[in-house]
Design a protein around this motif. Structure first.
Motif, PDB file in Angstrom:
ATOM      1  N   ALA A  29     -17.618 -22.864 -30.174  1.00 45.82           N
ATOM      2  CA  ALA A  29     -16.739 -23.271 -29.077  1.00 45.82           C
ATOM      3  C   ALA A  29     -15.553 -22.341 -28.923  1.00 45.82           C
ATOM      4  O   ALA A  29     -14.982 -22.226 -27.833  1.00 45.82           O
ATOM      5  N   LEU A  30     -15.159 -21.665 -29.992  1.00 44.72           N
ATOM      6  CA  LEU A  30     -14.036 -20.745 -29.931  1.00 44.72           C
ATOM      7  C   LEU A  30     -14.455 -19.335 -29.533  1.00 44.72           C
ATOM      8  O   LEU A  30     -13.622 -18.546 -29.078  1.00 44.72           O
ATOM      9  N   VAL A  31     -15.732 -18.995 -29.700  1.00 48.10           N
ATOM     10  CA  VAL A  31     -16.189 -17.625 -29.480  1.00 48.10           C
ATOM     11  C   VAL A  31     -16.990 -17.466 -28.191  1.00 48.10           C
ATOM     12  O   VAL A  31     -16.766 -16.534 -27.425  1.00 48.10           O
ATOM     13  N   VAL A  32     -17.917 -18.371 -27.922  1.00 48.24           N
ATOM     14  CA  VAL A  32     -18.827 -18.228 -26.783  1.00 48.24           C
ATOM     15  C   VAL A  32     -18.144 -18.709 -25.506  1.00 48.24           C
ATOM     16  O   VAL A  32     -17.681 -19.849 -25.422  1.00 48.24           O
ATOM     17  N   GLU A  33     -18.094 -17.830 -24.521  1.00 49.74           N
ATOM     18  CA  GLU A  33     -17.460 -18.140 -23.240  1.00 49.74           C
ATOM     19  C   GLU A  33     -18.368 -19.048 -22.413  1.00 49.74           C
ATOM     20  O   GLU A  33     -19.579 -18.844 -22.354  1.00 49.74           O
ATOM     21  N   THR A  34     -17.778 -20.067 -21.776  1.00 51.75           N
ATOM     22  CA  THR A  34     -18.530 -20.947 -20.874  1.00 51.75           C
ATOM     23  C   THR A  34     -17.972 -20.800 -19.473  1.00 51.75           C
ATOM     24  O   THR A  34     -16.837 -20.346 -19.279  1.00 51.75           O
TER      25      THR A  34
END
Length: 162
Positions: free
Chosen positions: A61-66
């Motif tokens: 949740a902190l690394v992968v952009e949504t």
């Protein structure tokens, strides 16, 4: 550090905290070894695994952009109320409240009660579907817990069985 997916972050936080609590609680029991497991071994391993899964989800949740940041929506109060009420009703129907003079109704009545209450959490429940589901769950629970596992708890209300 920016949270890129709020839903994943808070879900991972929930997993990690519940897993950590179970792992800490399991240390109050004898752990044993992998060959001779004690009563705390399985809850400890399960808690650690759940915590690791939660930490992975938080990292993701902190690394992968949504696209929109996966914002957390409004609280679903109706389903939350009915699910919690159904669980409380199950406990009361299964064993009663002796302090208040409410007798236990047994497993079958408790399953029917929880099924009907929890079915109100959704918008598309019908009495017929709830009745069919409760009947199937009651039969499976009776066969599993009473017949196969020989667990000793009331199946029917005491005024029926005596």
């Amino acid at each position: 550090m920016k949270i890129k997916s709020q839903k994943d972050f808070f879900a991972g936080l929930l997993y990690a905290s519940v897993g950590g609590a179970f792992a800490i609680g399991a240390t109050n029991y004898s752990l044993g070894t992998a060959a001779r497991m004690g009563p705390g071994y399985f809850p400890l391993m399960l808690g650690v695994l759940l915590c690791l899964i939660g930490l992975y989800i938080i990292f993701k949740a902190l690394v992968v952009e949504t696209a929109d940041g996966d914002k957390i929506g409004k609280w679903a109060w109706k389903p939350l109320f009915y699910i919690i009420a159904g669980n409380l009703l199950f406990g009361v129907l299964l064993s009663g409240l002796p302090k208040f003079g409410i007798p236990g109704m047994g497993l079958i009545v408790a399953i029917y009660g929880v099924t009907f209450v929890v079915s109100k959490a959704g918008n598309e429940s019908s009495i017929k579907e709830s009745l069919i589901l409760a009947t199937i769950l009651s039969a499976i629970s009776y066969l599993s817990f009473i017949k196969l596992l020989n667990l000793q708890f009331p199946v029917w209300p005491s005024f029926i069985t005596g």
